[in-house]
Design a protein around this motif. Structure first.
Motif, mmCIF file in Angstrom:
data_model
loop_
_atom_site.group_PDB
_atom_site.id
_atom_site.type_symbol
_atom_site.label_atom_id
_atom_site.label_comp_id
_atom_site.label_asym_id
_atom_site.label_seq_id
_atom_site.Cartn_x
_atom_site.Cartn_y
_atom_site.Cartn_z
ATOM 1 N N LYS A 1 0.840 -1.199 0.000
ATOM 2 C CA LYS A 1 0.000 0.000 0.000
ATOM 3 C C LYS A 1 0.877 1.251 0.000
ATOM 4 N N VAL B 1 3.771 1.506 -1.370
ATOM 5 C CA VAL B 1 4.256 1.666 -2.750
ATOM 6 C C VAL B 1 3.125 2.196 -3.640
ATOM 7 N N ALA B 2 1.911 1.657 -3.437
ATOM 8 C CA ALA B 2 0.765 2.103 -4.243
ATOM 9 C C ALA B 2 0.488 3.590 -4.027
ATOM 10 N N ASN B 3 0.709 4.062 -2.812
ATOM 11 C CA ASN B 3 0.454 5.477 -2.519
ATOM 12 C C ASN B 3 1.362 6.422 -3.300
ATOM 13 N N MET B 4 2.473 5.885 -3.801
ATOM 14 C CA MET B 4 3.366 6.718 -4.623
ATOM 15 C C MET B 4 2.674 7.132 -5.919
ATOM 16 N N ALA B 5 1.594 6.405 -6.287
ATOM 17 C CA ALA B 5 0.880 6.700 -7.541
ATOM 18 C C ALA B 5 -0.118 7.836 -7.376
ATOM 19 N N GLN B 6 -0.357 8.249 -6.144
ATOM 20 C CA GLN B 6 -1.417 9.237 -5.920
ATOM 21 C C GLN B 6 -1.168 10.548 -6.665
ATOM 22 N N GLY B 7 -2.195 10.953 -7.413
ATOM 23 C CA GLY B 7 -2.152 12.240 -8.111
ATOM 24 C C GLY B 7 -1.192 12.275 -9.288
ATOM 25 N N LYS B 8 -0.732 11.129 -9.737
ATOM 26 C CA LYS B 8 0.246 11.099 -10.840
ATOM 27 C C LYS B 8 -0.426 10.749 -12.167
ATOM 28 N N THR B 9 0.072 11.358 -13.233
ATOM 29 C CA THR B 9 -0.372 11.000 -14.584
ATOM 30 C C THR B 9 0.373 9.723 -14.992
ATOM 31 N N PRO B 10 -0.121 9.024 -16.063
ATOM 32 C CA PRO B 10 0.610 7.839 -16.517
ATOM 33 C C PRO B 10 2.089 8.128 -16.802
ATOM 34 N N LEU C 1 3.843 8.312 -13.558
ATOM 35 C CA LEU C 1 3.909 6.972 -12.964
ATOM 36 C C LEU C 1 5.042 6.163 -13.581
ATOM 37 N N VAL D 1 8.133 7.246 -11.832
ATOM 38 C CA VAL D 1 8.185 6.836 -10.423
ATOM 39 C C VAL D 1 8.491 5.343 -10.297
#
Lengths: 201, 327
Positions: free
Chosen positions: A141, A143-152, A155, A158
């Motif tokens: 989770k 690691v998944a939170n690093m995706a928050q608010g990011k465009t593809p 991502l 990241v």
């Protein structure tokens, strides 16, 4: 029987055996030793099975060498065992297969995982090897939170994800490295097809 | 300049890689699926389950998609050009999921539709409204895979309406408004398709003929605000008893006014048995008349007359009148 009607019995407290807490000794691949309680070990399916199979007594634990965990270093193992001790006695979550899976990161876990990404990566590998389900849930989770608010596109940066072209190139390179004759065979096949031959073999 | 924290996601063990994607929220999962083919395959492998008929695509001056999951619904909106709607666009101006933007610069309408349908593993409920002419029909048709339920309204252009049936892949169920076609005449090549369910909505109230009914090849035929003459129904029942419309399991003709078919005319010359009034089911209406008929192969069908409707239901069909009406 209700509590009020239960018989009152005098108990000789000295006669009750005191349950001794057992601490197992583990050693990381860089020779760091850890003492972990039996209850904390239950969070790890792998270690729990291992100690059950070994059937150590308290004396064995002290007299025999520490159980070696050869593919995890001391820094990572310390985090793992800290987590296990904090969450000892908690039920192991059962996966219901839902997507998205809802996972909350408790405060203790958030502080424990306030680490650099390299160590977080090792922690997930360690939790995977030791099969600690809830630690895997919270670390993934994180690691998944690093995706928050990011465009593809963000991502991709990241998570260090290759593009389709890079994936194709890597696949081709892997194929060629695996079988240097593959290209020759393919060319020969194409040539025979061009010549109108139906049977290649 | 801020440094971006990096994490080698693909180097995680396979199970933990999938676990990481699973604990993302829907928006993050969808963004992730757009990164590359490999990322799309990873999301596909999660087998995200929607509800049955849980992927609705509505096409009018823009394309909106509702995806229904057991615990929540997500709304995807593909925005077309604001000012010049006659201009044909290959790609939407923007794509939003519950109001948050999704980006993939090289994606056309068809790519977006195909992408969503693939990652959610769903055949779709496609609802076509006025405004379709603004899009490239070919482009949309290319992006749409299996259609579970096709709902066609008049797009405002008869030629486009007809073209829809040529371009789109075959649907399991078809719901169609009668004003989709010139003079409210549904082409025979559409009626003859073997849909599981064919629903014809008479808008405005529409008359159909015996010949049209005889070519219908669907299992369930439901018609609302569509009328036949009592004589045509009489002939249809006789033809059915002789083997016509062999796939038909249900024919339901329903009107909104208090019209009632003349029982004596519809059943004239037809041998019926077990005639009864009302029903044992508590939901059955008191004005219901029912009787059984038999086809030459022995198949039993129950004919029901009631205020506002008429039904032929074979022994293979489980849908009762009130169930159909409640839909």
């Amino acid at each position: 029987m209700s509590v009020e009607n239960a018989p009152v019995v005098d108990v000789d407290e000295a006669a009750i055996p005191v349950e001794k807490k057992m601490y197992y000794r583990f050693e990381s691949n860089d020779k760091k030793e850890f003492r972990v309680s039996e209850l904390a070990i239950q969070q790890s399916e792998t270690l729990n099975r291992l100690v059950e199979a070994m059937g150590y007594t308290s004396e064995d634990v002290e007299n025999k060498p520490a159980i070696a965990i050869e593919n995890i270093d001391g820094k990572t193992l310390k985090l793992v065992f800290q987590w296990c001790e904090h969450h000892k006695g908690e039920a192991i979550p059962v996966d219901d297969g839902s997507v998205p899976k809802i996972v909350e990161i408790p405060e203790f876990d958030a502080k424990l995982m306030d680490i650099d990404n390299g160590l977080l990566f090792k922690l997930i590998w360690a939790a995977d090897y030791l099969n600690i389900v809830q630690l895997l849930n919270v670390s993934c989770k994180k690691v998944a939170n690093m995706a928050q608010g990011k465009t593809p596109a963000q991502l991709r940066r990241v998570y260090l994800l290759p593009s389709d072209e890079e994936d194709e190139a890597a696949k081709r390179a892997a194929q060629e490295a695996q079988d240097p004759r593959a290209r020759e065979v393919e060319e020969e096949f194409e040539e025979r097809k061009r010549q109108g031959g139906n049977s290649f073999f | 300049m801020t440094t971006v924290s990096k994490f080698p996601l693909l180097q995680l063990p396979d199970e933990e890689l999938l676990r990481t994607i699973r604990v993302m929220d829907f928006y993050q999962i969808m963004s992730f699926s757009l990164i590359s083919k490999r990322c799309k395959q990873l999301v596909q492998s999660l087998q995200i389950k929607t509800k049955p008929e849980g992927f609705n695509v509505r096409i009018d001056t823009c394309i909106s998609l509702d995806v229904f999951f057991p615990r929540r619904t997500i709304k995807i909106f593909l925005k077309s050009c604001d000012n010049n709607q006659t201009k044909r666009l290959k790609a939407p101006l923007s794509v939003k999921v519950n109001g948050r933007p999704l980006e993939r610069i090289d994606f056309t309408y068809s790519d977006w539709l195909e992408h969503f349908q693939t990652i959610f593993h769903m055949s779709i409920y496609l609802d076509i409204h006025n405004g379709l002419c603004n899009y490239m029909l070919d482009d949309i048709a290319k992006g749409i895979g299996a259609i579970e339920h096709l709902f066609v309204r008049n797009t405002g252009c008869f030629a486009t309406n007809l073209k829809l049936f040529q371009k789109l892949p075959p649907a399991e169920k078809l719901t169609i408004y009668s004003n989709t076609f010139q003079d409210f005449k549904i082409p025979l090549n559409i009626l003859i398709q073997n849909y599981t369910t064919l629903v014809i909505l008479g808008f405005p109230p529409t008359k159909m003929t015996l010949d049209e009914l005889l070519v219908v090849n669907s299992k369930e035929i439901k018609m609302t605000q569509v009328k036949f003459s009592s004589q045509d129904l009489n002939k249809f029942i006789k033809f059915w008893m002789k083997g016509s419309n062999p796939r038909m399991e249900l024919l339901l003709i329903f009107t909104f006014n208090d019209f009632q078919y003349e029982r004596t005319i519809v059943m004239k010359g037809i041998k019926a048995s077990n005639e009864r009034r009302g029903g044992t089911d508590p939901h059955r209406r008191k004005d219901l008349y029912r009787m059984d008929i038999y086809r030459m192969d022995g198949t039993r069908a129950t004919i029901s007359f009631y205020k506002r409707g008429f039904e032929i239901s074979t022994e293979f069909h489980h849908c009762a009148i009130e169930k159909c009406i409640s839909h």
